[in-house]
Design a protein around this motif. Structure first.
Motif, PDB file in Angstrom:
ATOM      1  N   HIS A 190       0.827  -1.214   0.000  1.00 51.04           N
ATOM      2  CA  HIS A 190       0.000   0.000   0.000  1.00 51.04           C
ATOM      3  C   HIS A 190       0.862   1.266   0.000  1.00 51.04           C
ATOM      4  CE1 HIS A 190      -3.326  -2.703   0.629  1.00 51.04           C
ATOM      5  NE2 HIS A 190      -2.701  -3.197   1.678  1.00 51.04           N
ATOM      6  N   LEU A 191       1.883   1.256  -0.866  1.00 42.45           N
ATOM      7  CA  LEU A 191       2.800   2.384  -0.995  1.00 42.45           C
ATOM      8  C   LEU A 191       2.639   3.030  -2.366  1.00 42.45           C
ATOM      9  CD1 LEU A 191       5.959   0.570   0.392  1.00 42.45           C
ATOM     10  CD2 LEU A 191       4.540   2.225   1.613  1.00 42.45           C
ATOM     11  N   SER A 192       3.070   4.261  -2.488  1.00 48.17           N
ATOM     12  CA  SER A 192       3.141   4.883  -3.805  1.00 48.17           C
ATOM     13  C   SER A 192       4.509   4.548  -4.394  1.00 48.17           C
ATOM     14  CB  SER A 192       2.925   6.387  -3.727  1.00 48.17           C
ATOM     15  OG  SER A 192       3.871   6.964  -2.874  1.00 48.17           O
ATOM     16  N   PHE A 193       4.659   4.771  -5.686  1.00 47.12           N
ATOM     17  CA  PHE A 193       5.898   4.424  -6.380  1.00 47.12           C
ATOM     18  C   PHE A 193       6.413   5.659  -7.096  1.00 47.12           C
ATOM     19  CE2 PHE A 193       8.390   2.769  -9.906  1.00 47.12           C
ATOM     20  CZ  PHE A 193       9.134   1.774  -9.306  1.00 47.12           C
ATOM     21  N   ALA A 194       7.460   6.261  -6.563  1.00 45.37           N
ATOM     22  CA  ALA A 194       8.050   7.453  -7.187  1.00 45.37           C
ATOM     23  C   ALA A 194       9.105   7.014  -8.187  1.00 45.37           C
ATOM     24  CB  ALA A 194       8.678   8.345  -6.126  1.00 45.37           C
ATOM     25  N   THR A 195       9.082   7.615  -9.369  1.00 44.31           N
ATOM     26  CA  THR A 195      10.027   7.287 -10.421  1.00 44.31           C
ATOM     27  C   THR A 195      10.347   8.521 -11.247  1.00 44.31           C
ATOM     28  OG1 THR A 195      10.408   5.905 -12.386  1.00 44.31           O
ATOM     29  CG2 THR A 195       8.142   6.577 -11.964  1.00 44.31           C
ATOM     30  N   LEU A 196      11.527   8.558 -11.813  1.00 43.35           N
ATOM     31  CA  LEU A 196      11.872   9.612 -12.756  1.00 43.35           C
ATOM     32  C   LEU A 196      11.559   9.161 -14.174  1.00 43.35           C
ATOM     33  CD1 LEU A 196      15.260  10.798 -11.227  1.00 43.35           C
ATOM     34  CD2 LEU A 196      12.981  11.731 -10.869  1.00 43.35           C
ATOM     35  N   GLY A 197      11.039   7.951 -14.317  1.00 42.08           N
ATOM     36  CA  GLY A 197      10.715   7.385 -15.626  1.00 42.08           C
ATOM     37  C   GLY A 197       9.309   7.751 -16.073  1.00 42.08           C
ATOM     38  N   ASP A 198       9.208   8.824 -16.841  1.00 40.93           N
ATOM     39  CA  ASP A 198       7.889   9.234 -17.334  1.00 40.93           C
ATOM     40  C   ASP A 198       7.248   8.155 -18.199  1.00 40.93           C
ATOM     41  OD1 ASP A 198       7.843  11.714 -16.041  1.00 40.93           O
ATOM     42  OD2 ASP A 198       8.961  12.660 -17.666  1.00 40.93           O
ATOM     43  N   ALA A 199       8.069   7.407 -18.937  1.00 39.73           N
ATOM     44  CA  ALA A 199       7.525   6.331 -19.769  1.00 39.73           C
ATOM     45  C   ALA A 199       6.840   5.285 -18.896  1.00 39.73           C
ATOM     46  CB  ALA A 199       8.625   5.698 -20.611  1.00 39.73           C
ATOM     47  N   LEU A 200       7.420   4.985 -17.758  1.00 42.64           N
ATOM     48  CA  LEU A 200       6.794   4.034 -16.837  1.00 42.64           C
ATOM     49  C   LEU A 200       5.447   4.546 -16.365  1.00 42.64           C
ATOM     50  CD1 LEU A 200       6.664   1.547 -15.032  1.00 42.64           C
ATOM     51  CD2 LEU A 200       8.073   2.788 -13.374  1.00 42.64           C
ATOM     52  N   CYS A 201       5.368   5.818 -16.056  1.00 41.37           N
ATOM     53  CA  CYS A 201       4.103   6.396 -15.579  1.00 41.37           C
ATOM     54  C   CYS A 201       2.992   6.267 -16.624  1.00 41.37           C
ATOM     55  CB  CYS A 201       4.304   7.862 -15.212  1.00 41.37           C
ATOM     56  SG  CYS A 201       5.406   8.122 -13.805  1.00 41.37           S
ATOM     57  N   ARG A 202       3.360   6.198 -17.881  1.00 42.11           N
ATOM     58  CA  ARG A 202       2.367   6.087 -18.953  1.00 42.11           C
ATOM     59  C   ARG A 202       1.977   4.643 -19.277  1.00 42.11           C
ATOM     60  NH1 ARG A 202       5.790  10.198 -20.855  1.00 42.11           N
ATOM     61  NH2 ARG A 202       6.886   8.747 -22.228  1.00 42.11           N
ATOM     62  N   ARG A 203       2.672   3.677 -18.707  1.00 41.09           N
ATOM     63  CA  ARG A 203       2.334   2.272 -18.972  1.00 41.09           C
ATOM     64  C   ARG A 203       0.954   1.981 -18.391  1.00 41.09           C
ATOM     65  NH1 ARG A 203       6.698   2.303 -21.401  1.00 41.09           N
ATOM     66  NH2 ARG A 203       8.489   0.952 -21.102  1.00 41.09           N
ATOM     67  N   PRO A 204       0.086   1.335 -19.176  1.00 41.63           N
ATOM     68  CA  PRO A 204      -1.261   1.042 -18.661  1.00 41.63           C
ATOM     69  C   PRO A 204      -1.240   0.184 -17.396  1.00 41.63           C
ATOM     70  CG  PRO A 204      -1.026   0.311 -20.955  1.00 41.63           C
ATOM     71  CD  PRO A 204       0.282   0.896 -20.534  1.00 41.63           C
ATOM     72  N   TRP A 205      -0.277  -0.711 -17.299  1.00 43.73           N
ATOM     73  CA  TRP A 205      -0.216  -1.587 -16.134  1.00 43.73           C
ATOM     74  C   TRP A 205       0.372  -0.901 -14.900  1.00 43.73           C
ATOM     75  CZ3 TRP A 205       4.886  -1.922 -15.015  1.00 43.73           C
ATOM     76  CH2 TRP A 205       5.804  -1.862 -16.061  1.00 43.73           C
ATOM     77  N   ALA A 206       0.947   0.274 -15.066  1.00 45.17           N
ATOM     78  CA  ALA A 206       1.473   1.007 -13.913  1.00 45.17           C
ATOM     79  C   ALA A 206       0.355   1.722 -13.171  1.00 45.17           C
ATOM     80  CB  ALA A 206       2.543   2.006 -14.348  1.00 45.17           C
ATOM     81  N   GLY A 207      -0.773   1.877 -13.846  1.00 41.98           N
ATOM     82  CA  GLY A 207      -1.930   2.494 -13.211  1.00 41.98           C
ATOM     83  C   GLY A 207      -1.621   3.841 -12.611  1.00 41.98           C
ATOM     84  N   LYS A 208      -2.261   4.138 -11.516  1.00 37.45           N
ATOM     85  CA  LYS A 208      -2.040   5.410 -10.827  1.00 37.45           C
ATOM     86  C   LYS A 208      -0.977   5.271  -9.741  1.00 37.45           C
ATOM     87  CE  LYS A 208      -6.686   6.930 -11.773  1.00 37.45           C
ATOM     88  NZ  LYS A 208      -7.971   7.282 -11.250  1.00 37.45           N
ATOM     89  N   LEU A 209      -0.370   4.108  -9.651  1.00 35.95           N
ATOM     90  CA  LEU A 209       0.598   3.859  -8.591  1.00 35.95           C
ATOM     91  C   LEU A 209       1.924   4.565  -8.844  1.00 35.95           C
ATOM     92  CD1 LEU A 209       0.754   2.193  -5.980  1.00 35.95           C
ATOM     93  CD2 LEU A 209       1.776   0.377  -7.313  1.00 35.95           C
ATOM     94  N   ALA A 210       2.380   4.593 -10.094  1.00 31.15           N
ATOM     95  CA  ALA A 210       3.674   5.216 -10.426  1.00 31.15           C
ATOM     96  C   ALA A 210       3.481   6.689 -10.738  1.00 31.15           C
ATOM     97  CB  ALA A 210       4.293   4.503 -11.629  1.00 31.15           C
ATOM     98  N   SER A 211       4.336   7.515 -10.157  1.00 33.88           N
ATOM     99  CA  SER A 211       4.282   8.943 -10.457  1.00 33.88           C
ATOM    100  C   SER A 211       5.669   9.545 -10.369  1.00 33.88           C
ATOM    101  CB  SER A 211       3.332   9.675  -9.511  1.00 33.88           C
ATOM    102  OG  SER A 211       3.823   9.617  -8.191  1.00 33.88           O
ATOM    103  N   ASN A 212       5.889  10.590 -11.154  1.00 36.26           N
ATOM    104  CA  ASN A 212       7.152  11.325 -11.138  1.00 36.26           C
ATOM    105  C   ASN A 212       6.967  12.524 -10.213  1.00 36.26           C
ATOM    106  OD1 ASN A 212       9.331  13.027 -11.616  1.00 36.26           O
ATOM    107  ND2 ASN A 212       9.428  12.536 -13.797  1.00 36.26           N
ATOM    108  N   PRO A 213       7.673  12.537  -9.085  1.00 32.15           N
ATOM    109  CA  PRO A 213       7.486  13.631  -8.126  1.00 32.15           C
ATOM    110  C   PRO A 213       7.938  15.001  -8.681  1.00 32.15           C
ATOM    111  CG  PRO A 213       9.306  12.243  -7.451  1.00 32.15           C
ATOM    112  CD  PRO A 213       8.661  11.578  -8.631  1.00 32.15           C
ATOM    113  N   PHE A 214       8.714  14.997  -9.762  1.00 27.21           N
ATOM    114  CA  PHE A 214       9.197  16.235 -10.350  1.00 27.21           C
ATOM    115  C   PHE A 214       8.454  16.597 -11.626  1.00 27.21           C
ATOM    116  CE2 PHE A 214      12.898  14.377  -8.157  1.00 27.21           C
ATOM    117  CZ  PHE A 214      13.024  15.329  -7.154  1.00 27.21           C
ATOM    118  N   GLY A 215       7.515  15.722 -12.043  1.00 32.04           N
ATOM    119  CA  GLY A 215       6.854  15.939 -13.337  1.00 32.04           C
ATOM    120  C   GLY A 215       5.504  16.518 -13.265  1.00 32.04           C
TER     121      GLY A 215
END
Length: 92
Positions: free
Chosen positions: A67-92
């Protein structure tokens, strides 16, 4: 291990020793918490299309189970349909 891998990538270019020292500093923070990896391949999301997505999907599965959020610098990952709303770029 992912922190070491990413830190040593061309994007950041630090040495193994520098990455290990930075990781030691992070682990020493009073707010650091180790998250157990209790996932299996069955926990990975549907829709993965390449082997390069396995590590990201694995880390997302761990975050989801904990039940954690997933911070990433990978904008491409954030756009993956399977990443859902869980992955986000804290700087984007």
């Amino acid at each position: 291990m992912g922190f070491l891998r990413v830190s040593m990538s061309a994007a950041f270019g630090v040495s193994y020793d520098q990455a290990r020292l930075a990781l030691s500093d992070i682990v020493a923070l009073p707010t650091h918490e180790f998250v157990t990896d209790d996932t299996s391949a069955a926990d990975l999301p549907a829709g993965i299309e390449s082997r390069q997505d396995i590590t990201d999907a694995h880390l997302l599965a761990i975050a989801s189970r904990q039940h954690l959020s997933f911070a990433t610098l990978g904008d491409a990952l954030c756009r993956r349909p399977w990443a859902g709303k869980l992955a986000s770029n804290p700087f984007g």
